[in-house]
Design a protein around this motif. Structure first.
Motif, PDB file in Angstrom:
ATOM      1  N   VAL A  46     -43.670 -54.158 -79.274  1.00  0.00           N
ATOM      2  CA  VAL A  46     -43.553 -53.326 -78.549  1.00  0.00           C
ATOM      3  C   VAL A  46     -42.230 -51.659 -79.034  1.00  0.00           C
ATOM      4  O   VAL A  46     -42.656 -50.118 -79.425  1.00  0.00           O
ATOM      5  N   LEU A  47     -41.306 -52.598 -78.591  1.00  0.00           N
ATOM      6  CA  LEU A  47     -39.510 -51.455 -78.574  1.00  0.00           C
ATOM      7  C   LEU A  47     -40.038 -50.716 -80.465  1.00  0.00           C
ATOM      8  O   LEU A  47     -39.323 -50.167 -80.908  1.00  0.00           O
ATOM      9  N   MET A  48     -40.262 -51.705 -81.223  1.00  0.00           N
ATOM     10  CA  MET A  48     -40.189 -52.008 -82.762  1.00  0.00           C
ATOM     11  C   MET A  48     -41.060 -50.547 -83.844  1.00  0.00           C
ATOM     12  O   MET A  48     -41.380 -50.045 -84.000  1.00  0.00           O
ATOM     13  N   LEU A  49     -42.793 -50.913 -82.297  1.00  0.00           N
ATOM     14  CA  LEU A  49     -43.380 -49.917 -82.225  1.00  0.00           C
ATOM     15  C   LEU A  49     -42.744 -48.695 -82.152  1.00  0.00           C
ATOM     16  O   LEU A  49     -43.498 -47.180 -83.019  1.00  0.00           O
ATOM     17  N   LEU A  50     -42.375 -48.436 -81.517  1.00  0.00           N
ATOM     18  CA  LEU A  50     -41.139 -47.343 -80.469  1.00  0.00           C
ATOM     19  C   LEU A  50     -40.999 -46.691 -81.600  1.00  0.00           C
ATOM     20  O   LEU A  50     -40.137 -45.454 -81.973  1.00  0.00           O
ATOM     21  N   ALA A  51     -39.543 -47.597 -82.101  1.00  0.00           N
ATOM     22  CA  ALA A  51     -38.431 -46.945 -82.847  1.00  0.00           C
ATOM     23  C   ALA A  51     -39.196 -46.611 -84.697  1.00  0.00           C
ATOM     24  O   ALA A  51     -38.780 -45.950 -85.055  1.00  0.00           O
ATOM     25  N   GLY A  52     -40.386 -46.661 -85.012  1.00  0.00           N
ATOM     26  CA  GLY A  52     -41.569 -46.824 -86.156  1.00  0.00           C
ATOM     27  C   GLY A  52     -40.936 -47.814 -86.690  1.00  0.00           C
ATOM     28  O   GLY A  52     -41.013 -47.366 -88.430  1.00  0.00           O
ATOM     29  N   ARG A  75     -37.011 -40.354 -89.307  1.00  0.00           N
ATOM     30  CA  ARG A  75     -37.534 -39.028 -88.835  1.00  0.00           C
ATOM     31  C   ARG A  75     -38.304 -38.869 -87.583  1.00  0.00           C
ATOM     32  O   ARG A  75     -38.217 -38.014 -86.679  1.00  0.00           O
ATOM     33  N   ARG A  76     -37.635 -40.082 -86.544  1.00  0.00           N
ATOM     34  CA  ARG A  76     -37.754 -39.995 -85.313  1.00  0.00           C
ATOM     35  C   ARG A  76     -36.145 -39.774 -84.692  1.00  0.00           C
ATOM     36  O   ARG A  76     -35.356 -40.204 -84.424  1.00  0.00           O
ATOM     37  N   ASP A  77     -36.501 -39.002 -83.291  1.00  0.00           N
ATOM     38  CA  ASP A  77     -35.019 -38.492 -82.895  1.00  0.00           C
ATOM     39  C   ASP A  77     -34.624 -39.316 -81.661  1.00  0.00           C
ATOM     40  O   ASP A  77     -34.397 -39.318 -80.253  1.00  0.00           O
ATOM     41  N   GLN A  78     -33.799 -40.628 -82.530  1.00  0.00           N
ATOM     42  CA  GLN A  78     -33.940 -41.625 -81.170  1.00  0.00           C
ATOM     43  C   GLN A  78     -32.567 -42.561 -82.006  1.00  0.00           C
ATOM     44  O   GLN A  78     -32.343 -42.672 -82.512  1.00  0.00           O
ATOM     45  N   GLY A  79     -31.699 -42.434 -80.789  1.00  0.00           N
ATOM     46  CA  GLY A  79     -30.776 -43.851 -80.689  1.00  0.00           C
ATOM     47  C   GLY A  79     -30.791 -45.054 -80.440  1.00  0.00           C
ATOM     48  O   GLY A  79     -32.026 -45.352 -79.439  1.00  0.00           O
ATOM     49  N   ILE A  80     -30.782 -45.977 -81.087  1.00  0.00           N
ATOM     50  CA  ILE A  80     -30.991 -48.172 -81.215  1.00  0.00           C
ATOM     51  C   ILE A  80     -29.659 -48.525 -81.086  1.00  0.00           C
ATOM     52  O   ILE A  80     -28.878 -48.615 -82.233  1.00  0.00           O
ATOM     53  N   VAL A  81     -29.834 -49.493 -79.861  1.00  0.00           N
ATOM     54  CA  VAL A  81     -28.515 -50.171 -80.000  1.00  0.00           C
ATOM     55  C   VAL A  81     -29.228 -51.973 -80.206  1.00  0.00           C
ATOM     56  O   VAL A  81     -29.904 -52.049 -79.333  1.00  0.00           O
ATOM     57  N   ILE A 189     -35.278 -46.819 -73.305  1.00  0.00           N
ATOM     58  CA  ILE A 189     -36.525 -48.024 -73.463  1.00  0.00           C
ATOM     59  C   ILE A 189     -35.455 -49.156 -73.460  1.00  0.00           C
ATOM     60  O   ILE A 189     -34.915 -49.685 -74.205  1.00  0.00           O
ATOM     61  N   CYS A 190     -35.742 -50.177 -72.659  1.00  0.00           N
ATOM     62  CA  CYS A 190     -34.936 -51.203 -72.963  1.00  0.00           C
ATOM     63  C   CYS A 190     -35.893 -52.067 -73.013  1.00  0.00           C
ATOM     64  O   CYS A 190     -36.560 -52.676 -71.917  1.00  0.00           O
ATOM     65  N   VAL A 191     -35.304 -53.020 -73.973  1.00  0.00           N
ATOM     66  CA  VAL A 191     -36.360 -54.605 -73.611  1.00  0.00           C
ATOM     67  C   VAL A 191     -35.086 -55.996 -73.982  1.00  0.00           C
ATOM     68  O   VAL A 191     -34.262 -56.278 -74.230  1.00  0.00           O
ATOM     69  N   THR A 192     -35.435 -56.721 -73.237  1.00  0.00           N
ATOM     70  CA  THR A 192     -34.946 -58.441 -72.058  1.00  0.00           C
ATOM     71  C   THR A 192     -35.960 -59.236 -71.577  1.00  0.00           C
ATOM     72  O   THR A 192     -37.300 -58.842 -71.532  1.00  0.00           O
TER      73      THR A 192
END
Length: 346
Positions: A46-52, A75-81, A189-192
């Motif tokens: 789900v997170l990888m889909l949202l991140a593109g 091209r998606r204005d997102q920050g990811i950790v 959105i946090c995945v854990t």
């Protein structure tokens, strides 16, 4: 709050395997949503889909009213950790923070000012010229958080962000993440797979199982009123009364296809001859025999055999408490209103 992110009947398959199946989910602007589930539940997909990073096989993903299913990740204005921080090892902390600003065309003077402010905000003002390898795990995690937030993205993604840290550091960083979310206001959105982390951080938790949503609710409601046996057992500990050897009393009638459940901390343990409680008429009381006791610092955990069941009782340690040992006879009691009925589920 307005809806910012929507998954509309999204399915992602890998060959004959469906990692996500017909997922529909809405996330409000500024919300901290945690996706929780065991390995293989589909939460990371789900997170990888949202991140593109991956594209849906079916369905659509919409952000602020526009489809992004075919939009590449850059091209998606997102920050990811990520769990492993993914810092550039050959760049200093300062240069790691400058990188996303450079990619967005921020002028050098503005970059310097923003990096200085962010280093101060994450308590790394004295570490700007160090390489990531010269930092502790907690410091590297703060750099990763700072790099993801420095461009002020409207959406902030966390993939098992604290999984590489020890327990004490995880608890410290949970407070830092909550503080940063409150300050920056990004939809997060946090995945854990860490239940405590999910309960601590989230406005809402989505529990996934086999590529589908099992239940979605606030942390308190999800823990106190789980809808299914799976959610009750996955999110914390649960005593499931299945053929317990005694009649379980509860407020309200039990529906067909459900099982009764009570949380371990809702059960009181005492000596058989203890005097009745003031609210005795609202409680069920059963005799039992202690099978084991585990001391865990602030808690004692008792395993008590009652009828054909083994019940778990969790008691906060306090002064003057009677401590029970294996083979001791005890009395357990609980409020009938604390018993929940759960769907047995698939």
């Amino acid at each position: 709050m307005p809806i910012q992110i929507e998954f509309r009947n999204v399915t992602k398959t890998y060959g004959s395997v469906s990692a996500v199946r017909d997922l529909s989910l809405s996330v409000c602007r500024g919300e901290f949503l945690t996706i929780l589930g065991p390995s293989g539940s589909g939460k990371t997909t789900v997170l990888m889909l949202l991140a593109g990073f991956v594209a849906p096989t079916q369905g659509d993903i919409v952000i602020t009213g526009k489809s992004v299913a075919a939009v590449p990740s850059y091209r998606r204005d997102q920050g990811i950790v990520f769990q492993n921080y993914a810092l550039f090892p050959h760049l200093s902390v300062r240069r790691n923070l400058e990188f996303p600003l450079e990619m967005r065309g921020v002028k050098a003077a503005d970059r310097t000012a923003r990096v200085d402010r962010m280093l101060d905000r994450v308590h790394l003002k004295e570490f700007g010229e160090r390489l990531p390898s010269q930092l502790s795990g907690g410091q590297q995690q703060r750099v990763a958080l700072a790099r993801a937030l420095i461009a002020d993205p409207p959406i902030f993604l966390l993939d098992e962000p604290l999984g590489a840290l020890d327990r004490n550091l995880r608890e410290q960083m949970q407070g830092e993440i909550k503080s940063l979310h409150k300050e920056f206001g990004s939809t997060t959105i946090c995945v854990t797979h860490d239940q405590e982390e999910a309960l601590t951080l989230s406005d809402r938790i989505v529990v996934m199982r086999e590529g589908q949503i099992e239940q979605s609710d606030t942390p308190e409601s999800l823990y106190d009123r789980p809808a299914t046996r799976f959610v009750a057992s996955f999110l914390g500990e649960a005593n499931i009364f299945e053929n317990p050897g005694f009649e379980v009393e509860a407020d309200g009638a039990q529906s067909p296809g459900t099982v009764a459940m009570i949380r371990p901390e809702r059960i009181c343990i005492g000596a058989p001859g203890n005097s009745a409680r003031a609210d005795e008429d609202r409680r069920q009381s059963v005799p039992g025999v202690v099978a084991d006791m585990i001391y865990a610092g602030p808690l004692r955990k008792y395993y008590v055999r009652v009828g054909s069941s083994m019940l778990v009782v969790r008691e906060h340690v306090g002064s003057g408490q009677q401590i029970f040992k294996p083979n001791d006879d005890v009395r357990l009691d609980w409020l009938r209103s604390d018993v929940r009925f759960l769907a047995n589920g698939r």
